[in-house]
Design an enzyme around this catalytic site. Structure first.
Site, PDB file in Angstrom:
ATOM      1  N   GLU A  12     -38.744 -18.386   0.780  1.00 25.33           N
ATOM      2  CA  GLU A  12     -39.070 -17.891   2.123  1.00 25.33           C
ATOM      3  C   GLU A  12     -38.238 -16.646   2.397  1.00 25.33           C
ATOM      4  O   GLU A  12     -37.053 -16.614   2.112  1.00 25.33           O
ATOM      5  CB  GLU A  12     -38.789 -18.999   3.155  1.00 25.33           C
ATOM      6  CG  GLU A  12     -38.831 -18.582   4.608  1.00 25.33           C
ATOM      7  CD  GLU A  12     -40.129 -17.879   5.020  1.00 25.33           C
ATOM      8  OE1 GLU A  12     -41.220 -18.389   4.738  1.00 25.33           O
ATOM      9  OE2 GLU A  12     -40.017 -16.775   5.626  1.00 25.33           O
TER      10      GLU A  12
ATOM     11  N   ASP B 221     -49.493 -14.706   4.767  1.00 26.47           N
ATOM     12  CA  ASP B 221     -49.775 -13.710   5.816  1.00 26.47           C
ATOM     13  C   ASP B 221     -50.977 -12.854   5.395  1.00 26.47           C
ATOM     14  O   ASP B 221     -51.016 -12.352   4.269  1.00 26.47           O
ATOM     15  CB  ASP B 221     -48.554 -12.813   6.033  1.00 26.47           C
ATOM     16  CG  ASP B 221     -47.371 -13.598   6.606  1.00 26.47           C
ATOM     17  OD1 ASP B 221     -47.615 -14.640   7.248  1.00 26.47           O
ATOM     18  OD2 ASP B 221     -46.218 -13.177   6.394  1.00 26.47           O
TER      19      ASP B 221
ATOM     20  N   ASP C 253     -56.946 -20.574   6.051  1.00 28.82           N
ATOM     21  CA  ASP C 253     -58.120 -20.708   6.928  1.00 28.82           C
ATOM     22  C   ASP C 253     -58.736 -19.328   7.166  1.00 28.82           C
ATOM     23  O   ASP C 253     -59.705 -19.216   7.904  1.00 28.82           O
ATOM     24  CB  ASP C 253     -57.729 -21.318   8.281  1.00 28.82           C
ATOM     25  CG  ASP C 253     -56.869 -20.367   9.096  1.00 28.82           C
ATOM     26  OD1 ASP C 253     -55.969 -19.726   8.512  1.00 28.82           O
ATOM     27  OD2 ASP C 253     -57.112 -20.232  10.313  1.00 28.82           O
TER      28      ASP C 253
ATOM     29  N   THR D 256     -49.933 -28.554   5.099  1.00 31.11           N
ATOM     30  CA  THR D 256     -48.856 -27.639   5.472  1.00 31.11           C
ATOM     31  C   THR D 256     -48.817 -27.580   7.006  1.00 31.11           C
ATOM     32  O   THR D 256     -49.734 -28.059   7.682  1.00 31.11           O
ATOM     33  CB  THR D 256     -49.102 -26.219   4.907  1.00 31.11           C
ATOM     34  OG1 THR D 256     -49.967 -25.503   5.781  1.00 31.11           O
ATOM     35  CG2 THR D 256     -49.690 -26.258   3.514  1.00 31.11           C
ATOM     36  N   GLU D 257     -47.766 -26.945   7.539  1.00 34.59           N
ATOM     37  CA  GLU D 257     -47.690 -26.810   8.997  1.00 34.59           C
ATOM     38  C   GLU D 257     -48.895 -26.030   9.543  1.00 34.59           C
ATOM     39  O   GLU D 257     -49.528 -26.423  10.518  1.00 34.59           O
ATOM     40  CB  GLU D 257     -46.404 -26.059   9.385  1.00 34.59           C
ATOM     41  CG  GLU D 257     -45.242 -26.964   9.637  1.00 34.59           C
ATOM     42  CD  GLU D 257     -43.985 -26.524   8.896  1.00 34.59           C
ATOM     43  OE1 GLU D 257     -43.959 -25.429   8.306  1.00 34.59           O
ATOM     44  OE2 GLU D 257     -43.018 -27.310   8.909  1.00 34.59           O
ATOM     45  N   TYR D 258     -49.206 -24.908   8.883  1.00 37.12           N
ATOM     46  CA  TYR D 258     -50.312 -24.076   9.356  1.00 37.12           C
ATOM     47  C   TYR D 258     -51.655 -24.768   9.167  1.00 37.12           C
ATOM     48  O   TYR D 258     -52.562 -24.599   9.968  1.00 37.12           O
ATOM     49  CB  TYR D 258     -50.290 -22.708   8.652  1.00 37.12           C
ATOM     50  CG  TYR D 258     -49.419 -21.707   9.360  1.00 37.12           C
ATOM     51  CD1 TYR D 258     -48.052 -21.929   9.497  1.00 37.12           C
ATOM     52  CD2 TYR D 258     -49.955 -20.558   9.920  1.00 37.12           C
ATOM     53  CE1 TYR D 258     -47.248 -21.022  10.159  1.00 37.12           C
ATOM     54  CE2 TYR D 258     -49.154 -19.638  10.589  1.00 37.12           C
ATOM     55  CZ  TYR D 258     -47.800 -19.875  10.703  1.00 37.12           C
ATOM     56  OH  TYR D 258     -47.010 -18.979  11.362  1.00 37.12           O
ATOM     57  N   GLU D 259     -51.771 -25.538   8.112  1.00 41.10           N
ATOM     58  CA  GLU D 259     -53.027 -26.265   7.861  1.00 41.10           C
ATOM     59  C   GLU D 259     -53.292 -27.254   9.000  1.00 41.10           C
ATOM     60  O   GLU D 259     -54.418 -27.362   9.499  1.00 41.10           O
ATOM     61  CB  GLU D 259     -52.887 -27.015   6.526  1.00 41.10           C
ATOM     62  CG  GLU D 259     -54.145 -27.709   6.059  1.00 41.10           C
ATOM     63  CD  GLU D 259     -53.985 -28.242   4.637  1.00 41.10           C
ATOM     64  OE1 GLU D 259     -52.945 -27.978   3.989  1.00 41.10           O
ATOM     65  OE2 GLU D 259     -54.916 -28.930   4.179  1.00 41.10           O
TER      66      GLU D 259
HETATM   67  N1  SAM Z   1     -46.694 -21.931   3.971  1.00 36.85           N
HETATM   68  C1  SAM Z   1     -46.386 -22.300   5.340  1.00 36.85           C
HETATM   69  C2  SAM Z   1     -47.523 -23.092   5.913  1.00 36.85           C
HETATM   70  O1  SAM Z   1     -48.615 -23.112   5.328  1.00 36.85           O
HETATM   71  O2  SAM Z   1     -47.326 -23.740   6.970  1.00 36.85           O
HETATM   72  C3  SAM Z   1     -46.046 -21.063   6.198  1.00 36.85           C
HETATM   73  C4  SAM Z   1     -47.161 -20.068   6.358  1.00 36.85           C
HETATM   74  S1  SAM Z   1     -46.629 -18.609   7.239  1.00 36.85           S
HETATM   75  C5  SAM Z   1     -48.102 -17.946   7.858  1.00 36.85           C
HETATM   76  C6  SAM Z   1     -46.279 -17.477   5.908  1.00 36.85           C
HETATM   77  C7  SAM Z   1     -44.819 -17.489   5.491  1.00 36.85           C
HETATM   78  O3  SAM Z   1     -44.670 -16.696   4.326  1.00 36.85           O
HETATM   79  C8  SAM Z   1     -43.882 -16.906   6.538  1.00 36.85           C
HETATM   80  O4  SAM Z   1     -42.826 -17.815   6.803  1.00 36.85           O
HETATM   81  C9  SAM Z   1     -43.375 -15.613   5.899  1.00 36.85           C
HETATM   82  O5  SAM Z   1     -42.061 -15.282   6.289  1.00 36.85           O
HETATM   83  C10 SAM Z   1     -43.474 -15.939   4.437  1.00 36.85           C
HETATM   84  N2  SAM Z   1     -43.653 -14.754   3.582  1.00 36.85           N
HETATM   85  C11 SAM Z   1     -44.568 -13.778   3.735  1.00 36.85           C
HETATM   86  N3  SAM Z   1     -44.448 -12.825   2.803  1.00 36.85           N
HETATM   87  C12 SAM Z   1     -43.417 -13.213   2.010  1.00 36.85           C
HETATM   88  C13 SAM Z   1     -42.789 -12.649   0.875  1.00 36.85           C
HETATM   89  N4  SAM Z   1     -43.185 -11.473   0.371  1.00 36.85           N
HETATM   90  N5  SAM Z   1     -41.766 -13.316   0.303  1.00 36.85           N
HETATM   91  C14 SAM Z   1     -41.340 -14.499   0.814  1.00 36.85           C
HETATM   92  N6  SAM Z   1     -41.884 -15.091   1.910  1.00 36.85           N
HETATM   93  C15 SAM Z   1     -42.910 -14.454   2.503  1.00 36.85           C
END
Ligand code: SAM
Length: 214
Positions: free
Chosen positions: A68, A117, A153, A192-195
Protein backbone atom coordinates in the site's frame (compact mmCIF):
# COMPACT_ATOMS: atom_id res chain seq x y z
CA UNK A 1 -8.37 5.76 -0.99
CA UNK A 2 -6.31 8.31 0.86
CA UNK A 3 -6.66 9.28 4.48
CA UNK A 4 -4.56 12.39 4.74
CA UNK A 5 -2.08 13.32 7.41
CA UNK A 6 -2.81 10.90 10.18
CA UNK A 7 -0.33 11.99 12.83
CA UNK A 8 2.11 9.22 13.67
CA UNK A 9 1.23 7.00 10.67
CA UNK A 10 4.76 7.10 9.22
CA UNK A 11 6.32 6.27 12.59
CA UNK A 12 3.81 3.46 13.20
CA UNK A 13 4.74 1.90 9.84
CA UNK A 14 8.47 2.33 10.52
CA UNK A 15 8.24 0.70 13.93
CA UNK A 16 5.76 -2.04 13.11
CA UNK A 17 7.00 -5.65 13.27
CA UNK A 18 4.45 -6.44 10.52
CA UNK A 19 6.00 -4.02 7.99
CA UNK A 20 9.13 -4.62 5.99
CA UNK A 21 10.92 -1.26 5.90
CA UNK A 22 13.81 -2.06 3.59
CA UNK A 23 12.00 -4.37 1.20
CA UNK A 24 14.75 -4.21 -1.46
CA UNK A 25 17.05 -6.08 0.92
CA UNK A 26 14.71 -9.10 0.75
CA UNK A 27 14.65 -9.24 -3.04
CA UNK A 28 14.94 -12.95 -3.89
CA UNK A 29 14.81 -13.90 -0.18
CA UNK A 30 11.24 -13.24 0.93
CA UNK A 31 10.82 -16.73 2.34
CA UNK A 32 13.22 -15.93 5.24
CA UNK A 33 10.62 -13.57 6.68
CA UNK A 34 8.04 -16.29 7.24
CA UNK A 35 8.04 -19.24 9.67
CA UNK A 36 7.15 -21.68 6.87
CA UNK A 37 8.16 -21.74 3.21
CA UNK A 38 5.28 -21.43 0.77
CA UNK A 39 4.13 -19.79 -2.45
CA UNK A 40 4.28 -15.99 -2.30
CA UNK A 41 1.06 -14.09 -3.08
CA UNK A 42 0.99 -10.29 -3.13
CA UNK A 43 -1.80 -7.72 -3.21
CA UNK A 44 -0.95 -4.35 -4.74
CA UNK A 45 -3.07 -1.49 -3.40
CA UNK A 46 -4.34 -3.44 -0.39
CA UNK A 47 -6.01 -0.42 1.24
CA UNK A 48 -7.01 -1.18 4.85
CA UNK A 49 -6.18 -4.85 4.34
CA UNK A 50 -9.46 -6.73 4.72
CA UNK A 51 -8.92 -8.96 1.67
CA UNK A 52 -5.29 -9.87 2.35
CA UNK A 53 -5.87 -10.50 6.04
CA UNK A 54 -8.86 -12.75 5.38
CA UNK A 55 -6.86 -14.52 2.64
CA UNK A 56 -3.85 -15.07 4.93
CA UNK A 57 -6.13 -16.46 7.65
CA UNK A 58 -7.88 -18.78 5.16
CA UNK A 59 -4.63 -20.05 3.54
CA UNK A 60 -1.95 -20.45 6.25
CA UNK A 61 0.26 -22.51 3.89
CA UNK A 62 0.67 -19.48 1.58
CA UNK A 63 2.83 -16.45 2.39
CA UNK A 64 1.27 -13.07 1.65
CA UNK A 65 2.69 -9.58 1.19
CA UNK A 66 0.34 -6.58 1.09
CA UNK A 67 1.52 -3.42 -0.63
CA UNK A 68 0.00 0.00 0.00
CA UNK A 69 1.32 3.39 -1.00
CA UNK A 70 -0.02 5.45 1.90
CA UNK A 71 0.98 4.95 5.52
CA UNK A 72 -2.28 6.59 6.64
CA UNK A 73 -4.23 3.77 4.94
CA UNK A 74 -1.84 0.97 5.94
CA UNK A 75 -2.16 2.07 9.56
CA UNK A 76 -5.63 0.51 9.76
CA UNK A 77 -4.24 -2.88 8.74
CA UNK A 78 -1.48 -2.60 11.34
CA UNK A 79 -4.07 -1.96 14.03
CA UNK A 80 -5.99 -5.09 12.95
CA UNK A 81 -2.79 -7.16 12.88
CA UNK A 82 -2.10 -6.22 16.51
CA UNK A 83 -5.42 -7.81 17.45
CA UNK A 84 -4.99 -10.86 15.21
CA UNK A 85 -1.36 -11.41 14.19
CA UNK A 86 -0.93 -13.60 11.13
CA UNK A 87 2.53 -15.19 10.78
CA UNK A 88 2.15 -15.62 7.01
CA UNK A 89 1.49 -11.93 6.25
CA UNK A 90 3.80 -8.91 5.88
CA UNK A 91 3.16 -5.38 4.64
CA UNK A 92 5.17 -2.91 2.60
CA UNK A 93 4.47 0.82 2.35
CA UNK A 94 5.64 1.73 -1.14
CA UNK A 95 4.64 2.76 -4.65
CA UNK A 96 4.23 -0.36 -6.78
CA UNK A 97 6.04 1.39 -9.64
CA UNK A 98 9.24 0.06 -8.04
CA UNK A 99 8.01 -3.43 -7.37
CA UNK A 100 10.67 -5.06 -9.54
CA UNK A 101 13.34 -3.84 -7.10
CA UNK A 102 11.62 -5.64 -4.24
CA UNK A 103 10.83 -9.04 -5.76
CA UNK A 104 13.25 -10.95 -7.96
CA UNK A 105 12.48 -12.62 -11.26
CA UNK A 106 9.69 -15.22 -10.89
CA UNK A 107 9.63 -14.87 -7.08
CA UNK A 108 5.87 -14.22 -6.82
CA UNK A 109 3.20 -16.85 -7.54
CA UNK A 110 0.11 -14.65 -7.63
CA UNK A 111 -0.67 -10.93 -7.84
CA UNK A 112 -4.01 -9.60 -6.61
CA UNK A 113 -5.24 -6.24 -7.88
CA UNK A 114 -8.49 -5.33 -6.14
CA UNK A 115 -10.49 -2.22 -7.04
CA UNK A 116 -7.40 -0.44 -8.29
CA UNK A 117 -7.66 3.32 -8.72
CA UNK A 118 -9.23 3.92 -12.18
CA UNK A 119 -7.27 7.05 -13.19
CA UNK A 120 -10.05 8.01 -15.68
CA UNK A 121 -8.10 10.62 -17.67
CA UNK A 122 -6.31 9.25 -20.76
CA UNK A 123 -3.12 11.07 -19.90
CA UNK A 124 -2.99 9.14 -16.60
CA UNK A 125 -3.52 5.71 -18.19
CA UNK A 126 0.06 4.71 -17.36
CA UNK A 127 -0.71 5.03 -13.66
CA UNK A 128 -3.38 2.32 -13.81
CA UNK A 129 -2.11 -0.83 -12.12
CA UNK A 130 -3.30 -2.87 -15.11
CA UNK A 131 -1.55 -0.70 -17.71
CA UNK A 132 1.16 -2.26 -19.88
CA UNK A 133 3.77 -0.35 -17.88
CA UNK A 134 2.81 -2.32 -14.74
CA UNK A 135 2.13 -5.56 -16.65
CA UNK A 136 5.78 -5.51 -17.74
CA UNK A 137 6.84 -5.39 -14.08
CA UNK A 138 4.46 -8.23 -13.17
CA UNK A 139 5.84 -10.26 -16.07
CA UNK A 140 9.30 -10.06 -14.45
CA UNK A 141 8.38 -10.94 -10.86
CA UNK A 142 5.66 -13.53 -11.52
CA UNK A 143 6.56 -17.22 -11.72
CA UNK A 144 6.08 -18.76 -15.16
CA UNK A 145 2.90 -20.53 -14.05
CA UNK A 146 1.79 -17.57 -11.94
CA UNK A 147 -1.28 -15.41 -12.47
CA UNK A 148 -2.87 -12.04 -11.89
CA UNK A 149 -6.33 -11.81 -10.30
CA UNK A 150 -8.14 -8.53 -10.83
CA UNK A 151 -11.50 -7.37 -9.47
CA UNK A 152 -13.27 -4.05 -10.00
CA UNK A 153 -16.73 -2.57 -10.36
CA UNK A 154 -15.41 -0.07 -12.91
CA UNK A 155 -16.53 -1.27 -16.36
CA UNK A 156 -14.22 1.09 -18.27
CA UNK A 157 -11.18 0.07 -16.25
CA UNK A 158 -12.10 -3.58 -16.74
CA UNK A 159 -12.36 -3.16 -20.53
CA UNK A 160 -9.07 -1.24 -20.59
CA UNK A 161 -7.40 -4.00 -18.55
CA UNK A 162 -8.64 -6.76 -20.87
CA UNK A 163 -7.26 -4.84 -23.85
CA UNK A 164 -3.89 -4.19 -22.22
CA UNK A 165 -3.54 -7.84 -21.20
CA UNK A 166 -4.44 -9.13 -24.66
CA UNK A 167 -2.17 -6.67 -26.45
CA UNK A 168 0.78 -7.59 -24.26
CA UNK A 169 0.36 -11.33 -24.82
CA UNK A 170 -1.33 -12.50 -21.62
CA UNK A 171 -4.04 -15.18 -21.67
CA UNK A 172 -7.35 -14.41 -20.03
CA UNK A 173 -8.17 -17.62 -18.14
CA UNK A 174 -11.34 -16.43 -16.46
CA UNK A 175 -13.56 -13.44 -17.04
CA UNK A 176 -16.91 -12.35 -15.67
CA UNK A 177 -18.72 -9.04 -15.45
CA UNK A 178 -21.00 -10.24 -12.64
CA UNK A 179 -18.97 -12.31 -10.21
CA UNK A 180 -21.52 -12.47 -7.42
CA UNK A 181 -24.18 -13.93 -9.73
CA UNK A 182 -21.83 -16.68 -10.97
CA UNK A 183 -22.21 -19.54 -8.50
CA UNK A 184 -19.10 -21.36 -9.73
CA UNK A 185 -16.70 -18.41 -9.99
CA UNK A 186 -17.95 -16.82 -6.79
CA UNK A 187 -17.30 -19.92 -4.70
CA UNK A 188 -14.63 -19.12 -2.10
CA UNK A 189 -14.61 -15.45 -3.10
CA UNK A 190 -12.99 -13.29 -0.44
CA UNK A 191 -14.56 -9.84 -0.35
CA UNK A 192 -12.57 -6.63 -0.25
CA UNK A 193 -13.68 -3.43 1.49
CA UNK A 194 -14.51 -1.77 -1.84
CA UNK A 195 -16.25 -4.88 -3.13
CA UNK A 196 -18.58 -4.84 -0.13
CA UNK A 197 -19.21 -1.13 -0.54
CA UNK A 198 -19.93 -1.19 -4.29
CA UNK A 199 -21.85 -4.45 -4.45
CA UNK A 200 -24.10 -3.21 -1.63
CA UNK A 201 -25.23 -0.33 -3.88
CA UNK A 202 -25.94 -2.74 -6.74
CA UNK A 203 -22.77 -2.48 -8.83
CA UNK A 204 -21.87 -5.77 -10.52
CA UNK A 205 -18.34 -6.93 -9.76
CA UNK A 206 -16.01 -7.78 -12.66
CA UNK A 207 -13.24 -10.32 -12.25
CA UNK A 208 -10.52 -11.70 -14.50
CA UNK A 209 -7.51 -13.91 -14.05
CA UNK A 210 -4.62 -13.75 -16.48
CA UNK A 211 -1.50 -15.80 -17.04
CA UNK A 212 1.27 -15.96 -19.63
CA UNK A 213 0.53 -17.60 -22.94
CA UNK A 214 3.52 -19.71 -24.02
N1 SAM B 1 -7.85 -3.15 -2.51
C1 SAM B 1 -8.66 -2.43 -1.55
C2 SAM B 1 -10.10 -2.84 -1.70
O1 SAM B 1 -10.46 -3.46 -2.71
O2 SAM B 1 -10.90 -2.54 -0.78
C3 SAM B 1 -8.47 -0.91 -1.68
C4 SAM B 1 -8.89 -0.31 -2.99
S1 SAM B 1 -8.50 1.43 -3.10
C5 SAM B 1 -9.58 2.02 -4.30
C6 SAM B 1 -6.96 1.40 -4.00
C7 SAM B 1 -5.74 1.41 -3.10
O3 SAM B 1 -4.58 1.21 -3.89
C8 SAM B 1 -5.54 2.71 -2.35
O4 SAM B 1 -5.39 2.46 -0.96
C9 SAM B 1 -4.28 3.30 -2.96
O5 SAM B 1 -3.52 4.07 -2.05
C10 SAM B 1 -3.55 2.07 -3.41
N2 SAM B 1 -2.65 2.30 -4.55
C11 SAM B 1 -2.94 2.91 -5.71
N3 SAM B 1 -1.89 2.99 -6.52
C12 SAM B 1 -0.87 2.38 -5.86
C13 SAM B 1 0.49 2.14 -6.17
N4 SAM B 1 1.03 2.56 -7.32
N5 SAM B 1 1.25 1.49 -5.27
C14 SAM B 1 0.73 1.08 -4.09
N6 SAM B 1 -0.57 1.28 -3.72
C15 SAM B 1 -1.35 1.93 -4.60
Amino acid sequence: MRLRNIPGADEAVLNSPYCVNEPQSYCGKWQVLFPTKGPLYIEIGMGKGRFIMDSAAAYPQINFVGIERYSSVLLRALQKMKELPLPNLKFICMDAAEIDTVFSIHEVSKIFLNFSDPWPKDRHAGRRLTSRRFLALYDRILSLDGCIEFKTDNQELFSFSLEELKETGWSIDLCTRDLHKDIVLNEGNIMTEYEEKFSSIGNPICKLTASRSF
